[in-house]
Design a protein around this motif. Structure first.
Motif, PDB file in Angstrom:
ATOM      1  N   ASP A 100       0.513  -1.149  -0.054  1.00 30.49           N
ATOM      2  CA  ASP A 100      -0.147   0.022   0.007  1.00 30.49           C
ATOM      3  C   ASP A 100       0.921   1.381  -0.056  1.00 30.49           C
ATOM      4  N   ASN A 101       2.073   0.821   0.323  1.00 36.05           N
ATOM      5  CA  ASN A 101       3.131   2.135   0.563  1.00 36.05           C
ATOM      6  C   ASN A 101       2.577   3.322   1.584  1.00 36.05           C
ATOM      7  N   THR A 102       1.482   2.833   2.535  1.00 36.11           N
ATOM      8  CA  THR A 102       1.396   3.997   3.411  1.00 36.11           C
ATOM      9  C   THR A 102       1.348   3.452   4.875  1.00 36.11           C
ATOM     10  N   GLU A 108       8.843   2.978   6.452  1.00 34.97           N
ATOM     11  CA  GLU A 108      10.073   2.938   6.973  1.00 34.97           C
ATOM     12  C   GLU A 108      10.865   2.197   5.987  1.00 34.97           C
ATOM     13  N   GLY A 109      10.346   1.863   4.452  1.00 40.78           N
ATOM     14  CA  GLY A 109      11.129   1.442   3.524  1.00 40.78           C
ATOM     15  C   GLY A 109      10.939  -0.011   3.349  1.00 40.78           C
ATOM     16  N   LEU A 110      10.330  -0.591   4.119  1.00 42.65           N
ATOM     17  CA  LEU A 110      10.215  -2.086   3.951  1.00 42.65           C
ATOM     18  C   LEU A 110       9.007  -2.640   3.728  1.00 42.65           C
ATOM     19  N   GLN A 111       8.725  -2.302   2.204  1.00 39.14           N
ATOM     20  CA  GLN A 111       7.396  -2.478   1.444  1.00 39.14           C
ATOM     21  C   GLN A 111       7.148  -4.090   1.390  1.00 39.14           C
ATOM     22  N   SER A 113       7.470  -5.802   3.611  1.00 43.45           N
ATOM     23  CA  SER A 113       6.660  -6.304   4.860  1.00 43.45           C
ATOM     24  C   SER A 113       5.234  -5.565   5.243  1.00 43.45           C
ATOM     25  N   CYS A 114       4.750  -4.877   4.101  1.00 48.20           N
ATOM     26  CA  CYS A 114       3.626  -4.056   4.075  1.00 48.20           C
ATOM     27  C   CYS A 114       2.583  -4.942   4.829  1.00 48.20           C
ATOM     28  N   ARG A 115       1.670  -4.273   5.566  1.00 49.93           N
ATOM     29  CA  ARG A 115       0.459  -4.811   6.376  1.00 49.93           C
ATOM     30  C   ARG A 115      -0.472  -5.276   5.276  1.00 49.93           C
ATOM     31  N   ASN A 116      -0.640  -4.760   4.142  1.00 51.81           N
ATOM     32  CA  ASN A 116      -1.634  -5.061   3.388  1.00 51.81           C
ATOM     33  C   ASN A 116      -1.117  -5.445   1.801  1.00 51.81           C
ATOM     34  N   GLY A 117      -0.040  -5.824   1.868  1.00 51.71           N
ATOM     35  CA  GLY A 117       0.626  -6.171   0.594  1.00 51.71           C
ATOM     36  C   GLY A 117       0.755  -7.779   0.136  1.00 51.71           C
ATOM     37  N   GLY A 300      20.071  -7.848   5.574  1.00 53.81           N
ATOM     38  CA  GLY A 300      19.276  -8.348   4.444  1.00 53.81           C
ATOM     39  C   GLY A 300      18.290  -9.027   4.406  1.00 53.81           C
ATOM     40  N   GLY A 301      18.109  -9.430   3.017  1.00 54.25           N
ATOM     41  CA  GLY A 301      16.969 -10.370   3.019  1.00 54.25           C
ATOM     42  C   GLY A 301      16.159  -9.977   1.775  1.00 54.25           C
ATOM     43  N   VAL A 302      14.839 -10.367   1.636  1.00 54.97           N
ATOM     44  CA  VAL A 302      14.025 -10.074   0.360  1.00 54.97           C
ATOM     45  C   VAL A 302      14.003  -8.317   0.181  1.00 54.97           C
ATOM     46  N   ALA A 303      14.407  -7.959  -1.076  1.00 60.31           N
ATOM     47  CA  ALA A 303      14.520  -6.688  -1.201  1.00 60.31           C
ATOM     48  C   ALA A 303      13.298  -5.891  -1.337  1.00 60.31           C
ATOM     49  N   PRO A 304      13.195  -4.809  -0.437  1.00 61.87           N
ATOM     50  CA  PRO A 304      12.208  -3.639  -0.810  1.00 61.87           C
ATOM     51  C   PRO A 304      12.357  -2.905  -1.839  1.00 61.87           C
TER      52      PRO A 304
END
Lengths: 355, 355
Positions: A100-102, A108-111, A113-117, A300-304
């Motif tokens: 959602d990018n919101t 924080e730049g960790l899309q 882990s988005c709560r709605n992604g 690191g980890g999966v890239a945002p």
């Protein structure tokens, strides 16, 4: 819920995975706007990811199949009534997960882990390896690109979706700073993108660990100053020799196997950091007393990717970096199955799809 | 090579470890200036470290014995001709490893990796649990302290040698920032110091995982806002509940067992970092695909206390932090063996030695 284009039952073509080594391009329903924050994007360029090869080599047989492909760039065909920033007709690139990018993670730049992604092809979205994609949270997901780019620029802009952004994430996670000695484990498309990203961030010396000469040659073009073809303990020894016994300040792990990560830890200088982006095929990491006494970290980890696109875009547009060079084959949509085969057999480094 | 004090054969008392549960205070040779950058320090305060308990519980029998103790504060009795900064009569504190403080690692603040450094008691130096210590690279190692402090301030200044600096290293390695939610795994002296360090760095919420009420009470005094007594999966669940399911931005691992580190990883919020300072008794760390997808990192290791002393000292001197409260027992030099026993049996949290 406006239908679009070719009439209700028309359908489009998209790639589905039905099992191990069984990828097919089939007719699927046309996407439609479901939520008012959706957009429909006509795919102009897509590609096959090294991570697509994991299911390609392991998926259970499934006649229904699952959508696949998570990197794409295209033209906005339609937008929902709640879309305010993204414009119809605009050329856009999408990161390899939608978000959602919101929410707080996105801010924080960790899309990732988005709560709605979610992932492309999941939750009623479409995979990237097809003709059209329904994009949720279009204003948050899509990044506008300028006008009528040529093929090379399209290819480079597409890498912002995943591979170049992932290489950049490895470099950022490893803490690459100007003047650093950097090592990159892996000469796949991500590893080469990591070389390019480290070079862009000002690394003085970049040691690329890889043994495929055509790939390490591109690595040199991207900025690698040294290539180490040896693997395992010999590779570790060689990097230590090249660095006066110390190892590298920042090490980019771009493979995902346990042995590659062990190598990465062993060649990290005391106080340095491994940035891991190779999708972990391991469960445990050898981080015992040796790395403890040396203060070696792993990040690191999966890239945002979404967090990086605006930052990387100007250098791509102005040709200061040409990450699109990782593509060494282009196929049409119908040839996607052969593209998988070619990448899997290491005939191709990375396959671009022009539907 | 000037001899000093009580005549050549006089000797001093120092603590040696001779085997499991076998610590003795014996007569040893008086230290002398060997290199012109040495100083001789008369120990005013020393202490027993949780990490001293590892050899205390595992050392092989050895009648000759090894010097032990690595935390001390004292008065400079003598300096070599090349010592320019450290002055005779000065009260000083020493970090728990010695280092030249001039090599590249030292300049980067990683004195624990000094190219010319070592541990107390090794390489012809003395252990901290004795009357006198020969200090190599005195100008680099020793940090001057003001005048005639009282007992409480002496105790707090001594913690800069190791335990408070180590707690601070955990917090710095975990990236604690103002407003963060922090979790601290372990209610030993290092864990409690980690709470104090996180609080000092502005953490808004500090969850302390520990089940010894007298210790967690001190943790609350140091700034813990929540205490979780449960361990393992129950403890993980409890921290998640306390953090809306998310976990903590920064997690300080202050134990060193594999299970504690697994807990630390599991309670770290996506994008957050574990700062590990518990001396690793594990070889592998569970950092598979779960933490990869969540971008959880692990940093830290043995603490470069020397890098932090000047930064932490003003807050100690002005009483804004009172890390010396971790000492709950004081013994004389002859009682050091009983101090080990008391710490090992958890009768005492941390034992101060006043020779």
């Amino acid at each position: 819920m406006v239908h679009r284009r070719r009439g209700y039952a028309a359908g489009m073509r998209a790639t589905l995975i039905h099992g191990k080594h069984d990828v097919r391009v089939s007719e699927v329903p046309d996407p439609t706007i479901r939520d008012d924050t959706d957009a429909i994007v006509r795919v102009v360029r897509s590609c096959i990811c090294g991570s697509d090869l994991w299911p390609y080599n392991s998926a259970e047989p499934d006649e229904a199949g699952d959508r696949i492909g998570h990197e794409f760039l295209g033209v906005v065909e339609e937008v929902g009534s709640g879309v305010t920033r993204t414009r119809k007709g605009e050329l856009v690139v999408a990161p390899f997960v939608w978000a959602d990018n919101t929410c707080d993670f996105c801010r924080e730049g960790l899309q990732t882990s988005c709560r709605n992604g979610g992932g492309w092809g999941a939750d009623g979205t479409d995979g990237g390896q097809g003709e059209y994609v329904r994009v949720p949270f279009a204003d948050g997901v899509l990044v506008g690109l300028p006008g009528e780019p040529d093929d090379a620029l399209l290819a480079s802009m597409l890498t912002l979706s995943d591979v170049f952004s992932t290489g950049h994430h490895a470099a950022v996670s490893a803490g690459v700073r100007e003047g650093d000695t950097v090592a990159v484990v892996g000469d796949g498309a991500v590893g080469l993108s990591g070389v390019l990203a480290a070079n862009r961030l000002g690394a003085e010396r970049i040691i690329l660990l890889g043994r495929h000469v055509d790939r390490t040659d591109l690595g040199r073009e991207f900025g690698a100053t040294d290539v180490v073809a040896e693997r395992g303990d010999e590779g570790i020894e060689r990097v230590r020799e090249l660095t006066g016994g110390d190892g590298a300040h920042a090490v980019l792990e771009c493979v995902g196997f346990g042995e590659a990560l062990r190598t990465a830890i062993e060649i990290t200088r005391d106080g340095g950091t491994v940035g891991r982006v190779g999708v972990s095929q391991y469960s445990d990491v050898p981080l015992g007393v040796g790395s403890f006494m040396r203060n070696v970290g792993i990040n690191g980890g999966v890239a945002p990717a979404r967090a990086y696109i605006e930052e990387l875009l100007p250098d791509v547009l102005e040709g200061r970096v040409q990450p699109g060079k990782v593509f060494d084959r282009t196929v049409g949509l119908d040839e996607v199955p052969d593209g998988y085969r070619a990448m899997n057999e290491r005939e191709a480094l990375k396959v671009l799809v022009a539907p």
